[in-house]
Design a protein around this motif. Structure first.
Motif, PDB file in Angstrom:
ATOM      1  N   MET A  90      -1.836  -9.533  19.908  1.00  0.00           N
ATOM      2  CA  MET A  90      -1.375 -10.704  19.155  1.00  0.00           C
ATOM      3  C   MET A  90      -2.423 -11.818  19.222  1.00  0.00           C
ATOM      4  O   MET A  90      -2.321 -12.761  20.009  1.00  0.00           O
ATOM      5  N   ILE A  91      -3.473 -11.645  18.413  1.00  0.00           N
ATOM      6  CA  ILE A  91      -4.499 -12.680  18.260  1.00  0.00           C
ATOM      7  C   ILE A  91      -4.713 -12.849  16.758  1.00  0.00           C
ATOM      8  O   ILE A  91      -4.161 -12.077  15.969  1.00  0.00           O
ATOM      9  N   ARG A  92      -5.491 -13.861  16.369  1.00  0.00           N
ATOM     10  CA  ARG A  92      -5.651 -14.158  14.930  1.00  0.00           C
ATOM     11  C   ARG A  92      -6.070 -12.934  14.121  1.00  0.00           C
ATOM     12  O   ARG A  92      -5.427 -12.558  13.147  1.00  0.00           O
ATOM     13  N   ASP A  93      -7.164 -12.277  14.558  1.00  0.00           N
ATOM     14  CA  ASP A  93      -7.605 -11.098  13.813  1.00  0.00           C
ATOM     15  C   ASP A  93      -6.632  -9.939  13.965  1.00  0.00           C
ATOM     16  O   ASP A  93      -6.572  -9.050  13.099  1.00  0.00           O
ATOM     17  N   GLY A  94      -5.856  -9.947  15.055  1.00  0.00           N
ATOM     18  CA  GLY A  94      -4.836  -8.920  15.240  1.00  0.00           C
ATOM     19  C   GLY A  94      -3.757  -9.014  14.166  1.00  0.00           C
ATOM     20  O   GLY A  94      -3.287  -8.002  13.636  1.00  0.00           O
ATOM     21  N   THR A 108       2.110   0.385  13.475  1.00  0.00           N
ATOM     22  CA  THR A 108       1.485  -0.476  14.494  1.00  0.00           C
ATOM     23  C   THR A 108       2.487  -0.942  15.542  1.00  0.00           C
ATOM     24  O   THR A 108       3.696  -0.989  15.298  1.00  0.00           O
ATOM     25  N   ASN A 109       1.936  -1.306  16.703  1.00  0.00           N
ATOM     26  CA  ASN A 109       2.692  -1.928  17.783  1.00  0.00           C
ATOM     27  C   ASN A 109       1.935  -3.189  18.166  1.00  0.00           C
ATOM     28  O   ASN A 109       0.794  -3.115  18.647  1.00  0.00           O
ATOM     29  N   CYS A 110       2.530  -4.341  17.922  1.00  0.00           N
ATOM     30  CA  CYS A 110       1.869  -5.612  18.255  1.00  0.00           C
ATOM     31  C   CYS A 110       2.136  -5.922  19.723  1.00  0.00           C
ATOM     32  O   CYS A 110       3.285  -6.152  20.124  1.00  0.00           O
ATOM     33  N   THR A 111       1.058  -5.947  20.515  1.00  0.00           N
ATOM     34  CA  THR A 111       1.196  -6.065  21.966  1.00  0.00           C
ATOM     35  C   THR A 111       0.836  -7.465  22.460  1.00  0.00           C
ATOM     36  O   THR A 111       0.296  -8.278  21.720  1.00  0.00           O
ATOM     37  N   LEU A 112       1.180  -7.718  23.726  1.00  0.00           N
ATOM     38  CA  LEU A 112       0.911  -9.001  24.386  1.00  0.00           C
ATOM     39  C   LEU A 112       1.629 -10.150  23.680  1.00  0.00           C
ATOM     40  O   LEU A 112       1.039 -11.195  23.406  1.00  0.00           O
ATOM     41  N   VAL A 113       2.912  -9.935  23.429  1.00  0.00           N
ATOM     42  CA  VAL A 113       3.739 -10.958  22.781  1.00  0.00           C
ATOM     43  C   VAL A 113       4.582 -11.665  23.849  1.00  0.00           C
ATOM     44  O   VAL A 113       5.268 -11.022  24.644  1.00  0.00           O
ATOM     45  N   GLN A 118       5.208 -15.801  18.080  1.00  0.00           N
ATOM     46  CA  GLN A 118       4.293 -14.651  17.956  1.00  0.00           C
ATOM     47  C   GLN A 118       5.032 -13.455  17.355  1.00  0.00           C
ATOM     48  O   GLN A 118       4.499 -12.731  16.519  1.00  0.00           O
ATOM     49  N   ALA A 119       6.290 -13.281  17.781  1.00  0.00           N
ATOM     50  CA  ALA A 119       7.078 -12.146  17.269  1.00  0.00           C
ATOM     51  C   ALA A 119       7.379 -12.320  15.782  1.00  0.00           C
ATOM     52  O   ALA A 119       7.398 -11.346  15.022  1.00  0.00           O
ATOM     53  N   LEU A 120       7.599 -13.563  15.361  1.00  0.00           N
ATOM     54  CA  LEU A 120       7.849 -13.846  13.944  1.00  0.00           C
ATOM     55  C   LEU A 120       6.609 -13.499  13.112  1.00  0.00           C
ATOM     56  O   LEU A 120       6.700 -12.867  12.051  1.00  0.00           O
ATOM     57  N   TYR A 129       6.393  -2.107  15.415  1.00  0.00           N
ATOM     58  CA  TYR A 129       6.997  -2.517  16.687  1.00  0.00           C
ATOM     59  C   TYR A 129       6.390  -3.841  17.121  1.00  0.00           C
ATOM     60  O   TYR A 129       5.208  -4.099  16.862  1.00  0.00           O
ATOM     61  N   VAL A 130       7.183  -4.632  17.839  1.00  0.00           N
ATOM     62  CA  VAL A 130       6.648  -5.810  18.518  1.00  0.00           C
ATOM     63  C   VAL A 130       6.966  -5.646  20.008  1.00  0.00           C
ATOM     64  O   VAL A 130       8.068  -5.239  20.361  1.00  0.00           O
ATOM     65  N   SER A 131       5.968  -5.922  20.850  1.00  0.00           N
ATOM     66  CA  SER A 131       6.150  -5.707  22.294  1.00  0.00           C
ATOM     67  C   SER A 131       6.163  -7.010  23.085  1.00  0.00           C
ATOM     68  O   SER A 131       5.114  -7.494  23.530  1.00  0.00           O
TER      69      SER A 131
END
Ligand code: E4P
Length: 217
Positions: A90-94, A108-113, A118-120, A129-131
């Protein structure tokens, strides 16, 4: 609720798979290093080995932190096996990478949330997925479970299809609490999953049943 195991250890993945309740695997660079898996080729081979054990999604994390690099690595990971889900930080380019992969039909799985905002963003970018990392929030005296509740509320308000993958689960009660709050998935160690099995009254009751059976036979 889907059960993922959070490890790169093949024996533990096999054990969980044999239990018959495993829906997938999450890994990260630290978990790979813990198993002594180093070097790009070995890491890629290890992902395929995991896919061949488990019936379900296997998260494989990109190392690049720039958009071009994440796209290159993510496409290579997705090509490895149809069970691979590309894990993106979860970074800008991510966020841009999540949108790119979503448009291309790559899961995809968005990590480090660590926050509802960030989840939104992850949901708006089309993450599968959001993690949210609940254990790491608990570690710094912040209520990790409350984050699960907040994300559930936000996603339900708008009907986002992104699945809430409660991550950084540390123990069995985390699983129960996440299930009560409506997390779609949990990922944790085998010990936390096996903790669900245990109840002293089950053991006492079974011992009595067997004892009474023996008396009559
Ligand atoms: C999730 O995908 C991560 O690999 C993981 O849950 C992190 O957990 P930890 O905080 O126990 O390292």
């Amino acid at each position: 609720m889907k059960f993922f195991i959070d490890t790169a250890n093949l024996d533990q993945i096999r054990d969980a798979q044999e239990l018959g309740v495993l829906d997938g695997v999450t890994t990260n660079p630290s978990l790979m290093a813990k198993e002594g898996i180093t070097g790009r080729n070995n890491i890629l081979k290890h992902y395929v080995d995991i896919c061949n054990i488990v019936d379900g999604d296997v998260s494989a994390e990109v190392i690049a932190t720039d958009l071009k690099g994440m796209i290159k690595e993510g496409e290579e990971l997705a090509e490895l096996h149809d069970q691979i889900v590309v894990k993106v930080p979860m970074i800008r380019d991510g966020v841009k990478a999540l949108k790119y992969f979503s448009d291309k039909g790559i899961r995809t799985n968005c990590t480090l949330v660590f926050s509802p905002g960030q989840a939104l963003l992850a949901a708006k970018a089309g993450a599968t997925y959001v993690s949210p990392f609940i254990g790491r929030l608990d570690d710094i005296s912040t209520d990790g479970l409350n984050l699960i509740a907040e994300i559930r509320l936000i996603y339900d308000n708008y009907g986002y299809q992104t699945q809430i993958l409660a991550a950084s689960i540390r123990h069995t009660m985390h699983i129960i609490d996440c299930a009560k709050l409506g997390a779609d998935v949990m990922t944790g160690p085998l010990s936390a999953i096996e903790g669900l099995l245990k109840h002293p009254l089950t053991d006492i009751g079974l011992a009595k049943f067997l004892e009474d059976y023996k008396k009559g036979n």
